[in-house]
Design a protein around this motif. Structure first.
Motif, PDB file in Angstrom:
ATOM      1  N   PHE A  53      -7.444   9.642  22.749  1.00 16.03           N
ATOM      2  CA  PHE A  53      -7.148  11.075  22.662  1.00 16.03           C
ATOM      3  C   PHE A  53      -5.884  11.308  21.836  1.00 16.03           C
ATOM      4  O   PHE A  53      -5.839  12.186  20.965  1.00 16.03           O
ATOM      5  N   GLY A  54      -4.846  10.516  22.104  1.00 12.78           N
ATOM      6  CA  GLY A  54      -3.597  10.659  21.350  1.00 12.78           C
ATOM      7  C   GLY A  54      -3.783  10.381  19.872  1.00 12.78           C
ATOM      8  O   GLY A  54      -3.217  11.084  19.020  1.00 12.78           O
ATOM      9  N   LEU A  55      -4.591   9.363  19.546  1.00 14.61           N
ATOM     10  CA  LEU A  55      -4.861   9.045  18.141  1.00 14.61           C
ATOM     11  C   LEU A  55      -5.570  10.198  17.449  1.00 14.61           C
ATOM     12  O   LEU A  55      -5.212  10.585  16.327  1.00 14.61           O
ATOM     13  N   LEU A  56      -6.560  10.768  18.105  1.00 12.54           N
ATOM     14  CA  LEU A  56      -7.315  11.872  17.503  1.00 12.54           C
ATOM     15  C   LEU A  56      -6.424  13.095  17.285  1.00 12.54           C
ATOM     16  O   LEU A  56      -6.558  13.785  16.262  1.00 12.54           O
ATOM     17  N   VAL A  57      -5.527  13.351  18.217  1.00 15.26           N
ATOM     18  CA  VAL A  57      -4.593  14.471  18.048  1.00 15.26           C
ATOM     19  C   VAL A  57      -3.702  14.224  16.827  1.00 15.26           C
ATOM     20  O   VAL A  57      -3.454  15.128  16.019  1.00 15.26           O
ATOM     21  N   ALA A  58      -3.212  12.999  16.699  1.00 14.98           N
ATOM     22  CA  ALA A  58      -2.338  12.667  15.566  1.00 14.98           C
ATOM     23  C   ALA A  58      -3.073  12.806  14.239  1.00 14.98           C
ATOM     24  O   ALA A  58      -2.543  13.344  13.266  1.00 14.98           O
TER      25      ALA A  58
ATOM     26  N   HIS B  52       2.401  11.003  21.320  1.00 15.56           N
ATOM     27  CA  HIS B  52       0.946  10.947  21.180  1.00 15.56           C
ATOM     28  C   HIS B  52       0.286   9.900  22.078  1.00 15.56           C
ATOM     29  O   HIS B  52      -0.939   9.953  22.268  1.00 15.56           O
ATOM     30  N   TYR B  53       1.063   8.971  22.623  1.00 10.57           N
ATOM     31  CA  TYR B  53       0.446   7.943  23.462  1.00 10.57           C
ATOM     32  C   TYR B  53       0.975   7.916  24.895  1.00 10.57           C
ATOM     33  O   TYR B  53       0.194   7.812  25.835  1.00 10.57           O
TER      34      TYR B  53
ATOM     35  N   LEU C 155       0.802  -1.216   0.000  1.00  9.14           N
ATOM     36  CA  LEU C 155       0.000   0.000   0.000  1.00  9.14           C
ATOM     37  C   LEU C 155       0.840   1.274   0.000  1.00  9.14           C
ATOM     38  O   LEU C 155       0.280   2.379  -0.057  1.00  9.14           O
ATOM     39  N   LEU C 156       2.173   1.138   0.075  1.00  7.75           N
ATOM     40  CA  LEU C 156       3.015   2.324   0.165  1.00  7.75           C
ATOM     41  C   LEU C 156       2.870   3.241  -1.046  1.00  7.75           C
ATOM     42  O   LEU C 156       2.921   4.467  -0.912  1.00  7.75           O
ATOM     43  N   TYR C 157       2.695   2.645  -2.218  1.00  7.52           N
ATOM     44  CA  TYR C 157       2.569   3.481  -3.417  1.00  7.52           C
ATOM     45  C   TYR C 157       1.310   4.342  -3.329  1.00  7.52           C
ATOM     46  O   TYR C 157       1.333   5.545  -3.636  1.00  7.52           O
ATOM     47  N   VAL C 158       0.217   3.734  -2.887  1.00  2.53           N
ATOM     48  CA  VAL C 158      -1.038   4.476  -2.756  1.00  2.53           C
ATOM     49  C   VAL C 158      -0.905   5.550  -1.684  1.00  2.53           C
ATOM     50  O   VAL C 158      -1.321   6.705  -1.878  1.00  2.53           O
ATOM     51  N   LEU C 159      -0.332   5.184  -0.538  1.00  2.48           N
ATOM     52  CA  LEU C 159      -0.156   6.150   0.548  1.00  2.48           C
ATOM     53  C   LEU C 159       0.707   7.322   0.094  1.00  2.48           C
ATOM     54  O   LEU C 159       0.457   8.476   0.470  1.00  2.48           O
ATOM     55  N   SER C 160       1.723   7.014  -0.712  1.00  3.97           N
ATOM     56  CA  SER C 160       2.611   8.073  -1.203  1.00  3.97           C
ATOM     57  C   SER C 160       1.906   8.964  -2.214  1.00  3.97           C
ATOM     58  O   SER C 160       2.111  10.179  -2.235  1.00  3.97           O
ATOM     59  N   ARG C 161       1.084   8.365  -3.082  1.00  4.24           N
ATOM     60  CA  ARG C 161       0.321   9.163  -4.038  1.00  4.24           C
ATOM     61  C   ARG C 161      -0.653  10.097  -3.317  1.00  4.24           C
ATOM     62  O   ARG C 161      -0.894  11.220  -3.748  1.00  4.24           O
ATOM     63  N   LEU C 162      -1.218   9.619  -2.221  1.00  9.33           N
ATOM     64  CA  LEU C 162      -2.134  10.430  -1.430  1.00  9.33           C
ATOM     65  C   LEU C 162      -1.396  11.446  -0.562  1.00  9.33           C
ATOM     66  O   LEU C 162      -2.032  12.290   0.072  1.00  9.33           O
ATOM     67  N   GLN C 163      -0.060  11.333  -0.529  1.00 10.94           N
ATOM     68  CA  GLN C 163       0.793  12.192   0.309  1.00 10.94           C
ATOM     69  C   GLN C 163       0.403  12.108   1.778  1.00 10.94           C
ATOM     70  O   GLN C 163       0.464  13.082   2.524  1.00 10.94           O
ATOM     71  N   LEU C 164       0.012  10.909   2.194  1.00 10.58           N
ATOM     72  CA  LEU C 164      -0.290  10.661   3.603  1.00 10.58           C
ATOM     73  C   LEU C 164       1.007  10.611   4.397  1.00 10.58           C
ATOM     74  O   LEU C 164       1.953   9.919   4.022  1.00 10.58           O
ATOM     75  N   ASP C 165       1.050  11.329   5.507  1.00  8.36           N
ATOM     76  CA  ASP C 165       2.226  11.341   6.369  1.00  8.36           C
ATOM     77  C   ASP C 165       2.368   9.971   7.031  1.00  8.36           C
ATOM     78  O   ASP C 165       1.457   9.505   7.725  1.00  8.36           O
TER      79      ASP C 165
ATOM     80  N   PHE D 269      -6.086  14.455  13.492  1.00  3.71           N
ATOM     81  CA  PHE D 269      -6.738  15.721  13.140  1.00  3.71           C
ATOM     82  C   PHE D 269      -5.878  16.957  13.381  1.00  3.71           C
ATOM     83  O   PHE D 269      -6.286  18.062  12.991  1.00  3.71           O
ATOM     84  N   PHE D 270      -4.716  16.786  13.998  1.00  2.00           N
ATOM     85  CA  PHE D 270      -3.895  17.961  14.266  1.00  2.00           C
ATOM     86  C   PHE D 270      -2.446  17.775  13.820  1.00  2.00           C
ATOM     87  O   PHE D 270      -1.973  18.442  12.897  1.00  2.00           O
ATOM     88  N   SER D 271      -1.734  16.854  14.448  1.00  2.00           N
ATOM     89  CA  SER D 271      -0.282  16.758  14.240  1.00  2.00           C
ATOM     90  C   SER D 271       0.095  16.431  12.806  1.00  2.00           C
ATOM     91  O   SER D 271       0.994  17.047  12.227  1.00  2.00           O
ATOM     92  N   TYR D 272      -0.571  15.434  12.208  1.00  2.00           N
ATOM     93  CA  TYR D 272      -0.141  14.935  10.898  1.00  2.00           C
ATOM     94  C   TYR D 272      -1.248  15.015   9.855  1.00  2.00           C
ATOM     95  O   TYR D 272      -1.340  14.178   8.957  1.00  2.00           O
TER      96      TYR D 272
END
Length: 438
Positions: A202-207, A422-423, A131-141, A209-212
């Protein structure tokens, strides 16, 4: 200075300075051994004794790497990429729906790996690299993906009493608290760990919707280079890939062995002709090289943990924190959690931390007036702390194994530091809150 504190501090400092984790573990173990009175020879002897403890996991990773390369050879990677990219092309804008689909998919599989299909981190080198190619195309951090995977690997076992959670919560946590003298007959372990689990959420939501939430660019040519396979695939090759993956999972659950499961999957690819016999050696070697770093870290981490145990100063650390607490419940809860964080980050295993700290912290919790529910929450949280954020934990090594398949994801700065922030920090706060209110 306590040998365990010094060893963990040296290991973490060197890792943050980009010294390779294996080197940092060895140097940290030697420092801890010397300060713990083992001497150079004693420290090396303990380190060597512990190496065997990581050998099984290292070999499992190596075979899973070979299996992952065979899956890529089948064309499954390209099939997944083509489907996802087709979805991206149909989206207005920049593929936002596909981004959330990828996040939810990886989160769901990670959670399921702890209970529904208890294979733990075995799915990562099989599912993530394709899935790395797709994640990279989406520019997901990828730091976000590391946080998503870590959440799915840790939160279910510390909250849901099924699968690995049954082992951690019932066989380890409740059993050790009861052994230390507290009646846990009426204790709901899920209720005890609810607030700490909310800290993880809480840590997941911060990561997310905010950090990344922003985009991060990756070199697509390096992703394609890593796959090193033709883009052509057929229904037969995809069918064989599906059968191989299913067989690997079933055999692993049946025999409780990632090694045999991955080997069986690779053999299916070879017998079917998807992987030609003359290519098998090269693919096997390529896969083992891909996972070699993770395997060596696991082996070195087992040696490091053995040195820490041999010094006898884990118990000294627990005793020292007990004497510093006095009669303050607030200080007592905080120090217990901090000691749990330190011990788990050094050993790399929350499952191994609970028996070490429960023997002292449970009587101390009774003395300070904590309820049985609060004591279970304290010890459980102290054990889980450090699983995320430890360079030697499988909850960080697993995500790195998948996300760094193309060499564009740093273990320390892209997995360890993000998951620690974050955790571990929310878990400290929410664990302390649970101890005070339960």
């Amino acid at each position: 200075m306590n040998a365990v504190v010094a060893a963990v501090a040296v290991m973490l400092l060197l890792s943050l300075c980009r010294v390779h984790v294996v080197v940092a573990l060895i140097i940290g173990a030697l420092v801890g051994g010397l300060l713990g009175g083992l001497g150079v020879e004693g420290a090396l002897a303990a380190f060597n004794k512990g190496l065997g403890g990581g050998a099984t996991v290292a070999l499992s990773y190596a075979l899973l790497g070979a299996f992952a390369v065979a899956i890529a050879k089948s064309g499954l990677a390209h099939a997944l990429a083509d489907k996802a990219l087709a979805l991206v092309g149909r989206q207005q804008g920049e593929g936002g729906a596909v981004k959330w689909l990828m996040i939810v998919l990886l989160l769901a599989v990670a959670v399921a790996s702890q209970n529904i299909l208890p294979i733990h981190i075995a799915f990562i080198p099989l599912l993530v690299p394709p899935l790395l190619y797709v994640l990279s195309r989406l520019q997901l951090d990828r730091r976000l993906i590391a946080c998503v995977l870590a959440f799915g690997l840790i939160t279910p076992y510390m909250f849901l009493p099924v699968g690995f959670g049954s082992i951690f919560l019932n066989d380890i946590l409740l059993a050790n608290v009861a052994k230390a003298g507290v009646d846990v007959g009426g204790v709901s372990v899920t209720q005890a760990m609810l607030i700490p689990a909310l800290g993880m959420l809480f840590g997941l939501l911060v990561a997310v919707f905010f950090s990344y939430r922003g985009k991060r660019s990756y070199d697509l040519s390096r992703v394609a280079e890593t796959e090193q396979v033709s883009a052509h695939y057929s229904p037969l090759s995809l069918l064989v890939a599906g059968l191989a993956v299913a067989a690997a999972f079933v055999i692993q659950l049946w025999l409780d062995s990632m090694i045999i499961g991955a080997l069986a999957g690779f053999v299916i690819f070879s017998v079917s002709g998807v992987v030609r016999w003359k290519e098998a050696d090269d693919l096997f070697t390529e896969g083992m090289k891909m996972m070699a770093m993770i395997g060596f870290i696991m082996i070195a981490a087992a040696g490091f943990a053995e040195v820490m145990k041999a010094t006898g100063q884990v118990q000294t650390l627990v005793d020292a924190s007990s004497s510093a607490i006095g009669n303050s419940k607030a200080i007592g809860a905080l120090l217990m959690l901090l000691v749990g964080l330190l011990v788990t980050m050094g050993i790399g295993s929350s499952f191994s931390t609970v028996p070490i700290i429960a023997a002292i912290f449970v009587p101390l919790g009774v003395q300070l007036g904590f309820s049985p529910l609060a004591i279970v929450a304290l010890v459980g949280t102290a054990g889980a702390l450090g699983d995320a954020g430890s360079p030697a934990s499988d909850s960080t090594l697993g995500p790195t194994a998948g996300l760094n398949a193309d060499g564009q994801h740093n273990h320390i700065w892209d997995t360890v530091v993000p998951t620690f922030l974050h955790y571990n920090l929310p878990l400290l706060a929410f664990g302390w809150l649970a101890a005070m209110v339960l």
